[in-house]
Design an enzyme around this catalytic site. Structure first.
Site: not given
Length: 291
Positions: A141-143
């Protein structure tokens, strides 16, 4: 399989309208300069890689009343050789509209292609060395806020797993959740109360003891976090042997250079934040053709 069908028309259209509004909040000064003569532009791949993001560019130029003819599909190779660009598409329409969409389109596909290129290159490397491995490489979820759908889509085009889309997709209990609840068992119990039977529960674990507690409390997935290759292997083997129904995920500090050291048949998922962080963009340009 056409992955673009994942997107309802209104979802992509809404994103494009917001992006265009952000880029031209008031006057279109360039539009006054060039006018509305019908021109043709070439979308050119100027670096080797793998393509993705076609549906977003198509929607941009649909919105701007321009016609696009494509010569490449998502997932296909961008063939840049001997300094000769790869013609990816032609765009025809009022020149001011082409220029409105130019930088927006390039920003989107340069990054999308960069993520797909990194992901597909890594996937090919792993499958070559471990052709029988049944596991999956996943993003995280490192977006980028506001750009997540493009980045997750680029991962799927690369043949990778997108992991959870957002906080509503799966319940992942990390260290702060566990410390806030007192222990893993309490955290999993609380999660099951609100998540019911439809949502999987994943627990971040720092040891075999924590993983066992998580599984016996009812976790569906255990993430072995920041384990070294030599440390995770006996733990993964023990857990998969005793609890074969549980999904084993590895995460934390794994890179393209080290991933091969982590592959075993006991591991179901390897997730990596650097699939979407610090990714070099692919060099793509849009050039108006002289007539």
């Amino acid at each position: 399989m056409d992955l673009s069908f994942l997107f309802p028309k209104q979802t992509v259209s809404g994103l494009v309208k917001d992006w265009l509004k952000e880029d031209i909040p008031s006057f279109d000064y360039g539009g006054v300069i060039v006018g509305e003569d019908i021109k043709t532009a070439h979308l050119l791949g100027k670096q080797h890689g793998y393509f993705s993001g076609r549906l977003f560019v198509q929607e941009i130029f649909d919105e701007l009343k321009c016609k696009v003819e494509w010569f490449i599909k998502d997932g296909e190779e961008i063939k840049y050789q001997d300094g000769k660009p790869h013609l990816l598409a032609t765009v025809v329409g009022p020149v001011r509209n082409i220029l409105i969409g130019e930088r927006l389109s390039l920003n989107i596909i340069s990054r999308s292609c960069g993520i797909t290129t990194r992901g597909k290159t890594l996937n090919l490397k792993v499958r070559k060395e471990f052709p029988d491995w049944k596991g999956k490489i996943a993003g995280t979820r490192k977006t980028t806020p506001g750009f997540r759908l493009v980045e997750k889509y680029a991962l799927l085009v690369a043949g990778l797993d997108s992991h959870r889309m957002d906080l509503s997709s799966m319940i992942m209990l990390k260290d702060n959740h566990i410390w806030s609840c007192g222990n893993i068992t309490n955290a999993v119990k609380n999660a099951r109360t609100v998540g019911g039977f439809t949502l999987k529960i994943e627990v971040e674990c720092r040891s075999q003891v924590e993983a066992i507690e998580a599984i016996e409390a009812g976790a569906d997935v255990v993430m072995l976090d920041n384990f070294k290759p030599e440390d995770h292997k006996p733990v993964s083997n023990f857990l998969k042997t005793k609890y074969p129904h549980v999904i084993i995920e590895l995460s934390g500090g794994i890179t393209s250079d080290t991933i091969l050291q982590y592959i075993t048949n006991d591991v179901d998922i390897i997730s990596m934040g650097n699939l979407t962080q610090g990714v070099p963009h692919i060099d793509i340009s849009l050039k108006i053709q002289k007539q």
